[in-house]
Write a protein that holds these residues in place. Structure first.
Motif, PDB file in Angstrom:
ATOM      1  N   UNK A 128       0.833  -1.208   0.000  1.00  0.00           N
ATOM      2  CA  UNK A 128       0.000   0.000   0.000  1.00  0.00           C
ATOM      3  C   UNK A 128       0.867   1.256   0.000  1.00  0.00           C
ATOM      4  N   UNK A 129       0.418   2.241  -0.751  1.00  0.00           N
ATOM      5  CA  UNK A 129       1.177   3.489  -0.868  1.00  0.00           C
ATOM      6  C   UNK A 129       1.247   4.228   0.462  1.00  0.00           C
ATOM      7  N   UNK A 130       0.181   4.165   1.256  1.00  0.00           N
ATOM      8  CA  UNK A 130       0.200   4.853   2.555  1.00  0.00           C
ATOM      9  C   UNK A 130       1.234   4.230   3.484  1.00  0.00           C
ATOM     10  N   UNK A 131       1.391   2.917   3.420  1.00  0.00           N
ATOM     11  CA  UNK A 131       2.405   2.239   4.241  1.00  0.00           C
ATOM     12  C   UNK A 131       3.800   2.636   3.756  1.00  0.00           C
ATOM     13  N   UNK A 132       3.995   2.697   2.455  1.00  0.00           N
ATOM     14  CA  UNK A 132       5.286   3.120   1.895  1.00  0.00           C
ATOM     15  C   UNK A 132       5.620   4.539   2.342  1.00  0.00           C
ATOM     16  N   UNK A 133       4.615   5.410   2.362  1.00  0.00           N
ATOM     17  CA  UNK A 133       4.822   6.794   2.800  1.00  0.00           C
ATOM     18  C   UNK A 133       5.233   6.849   4.264  1.00  0.00           C
ATOM     19  N   UNK A 134       4.558   6.071   5.110  1.00  0.00           N
ATOM     20  CA  UNK A 134       4.892   6.051   6.540  1.00  0.00           C
ATOM     21  C   UNK A 134       6.318   5.567   6.779  1.00  0.00           C
ATOM     22  N   UNK A 135       6.716   4.510   6.098  1.00  0.00           N
ATOM     23  CA  UNK A 135       8.061   3.961   6.265  1.00  0.00           C
ATOM     24  C   UNK A 135       9.106   4.975   5.798  1.00  0.00           C
TER      25      UNK A 135
END
Length: 88
Positions: free
Chosen positions: A15-22
């Motif tokens: 998920x893009x939101x998970x990639x952003x958080x990391x």
């Protein structure tokens, strides 16, 4: 292409939101420089991603806006995958 979008399209992170958080936590580097989620990725870049007990290093081979699951493996090449032992 943005880092978070590349990670999603390549299916390294689902998920893009998970990639952003990391990325925003400083756990992703591009060519040994800490990268934000909005950092541009170009062909030839080396990405190092720190997951819990795993560090994954990949080389960007191609950029595409969308891919099918079978084609996503062609977007990158795994350079190394190192597991660290958890302290108990």
């Amino acid at each position: 292409m943005r880092l978070d979008k590349f990670l999603k399209v390549s299916r390294i992170i689902k998920r893009r939101t998970v990639a952003k958080e990391i990325a925003d936590k400083g756990r992703i580097t591009i060519n040994d420089k800490v990268a934000k989620s909005s950092t541009d990725v170009v062909v030839g870049d080396d990405l190092t991603i720190q997951f819990g007990n795993k560090t994954l290093t990949v080389k960007v081979m191609a950029l595409k806006e969308t891919t099918k699951k079978a084609e996503s493996i062609d977007l990158y090449e795994v350079v190394s995958e190192v597991y660290t032992e958890e302290s108990r």
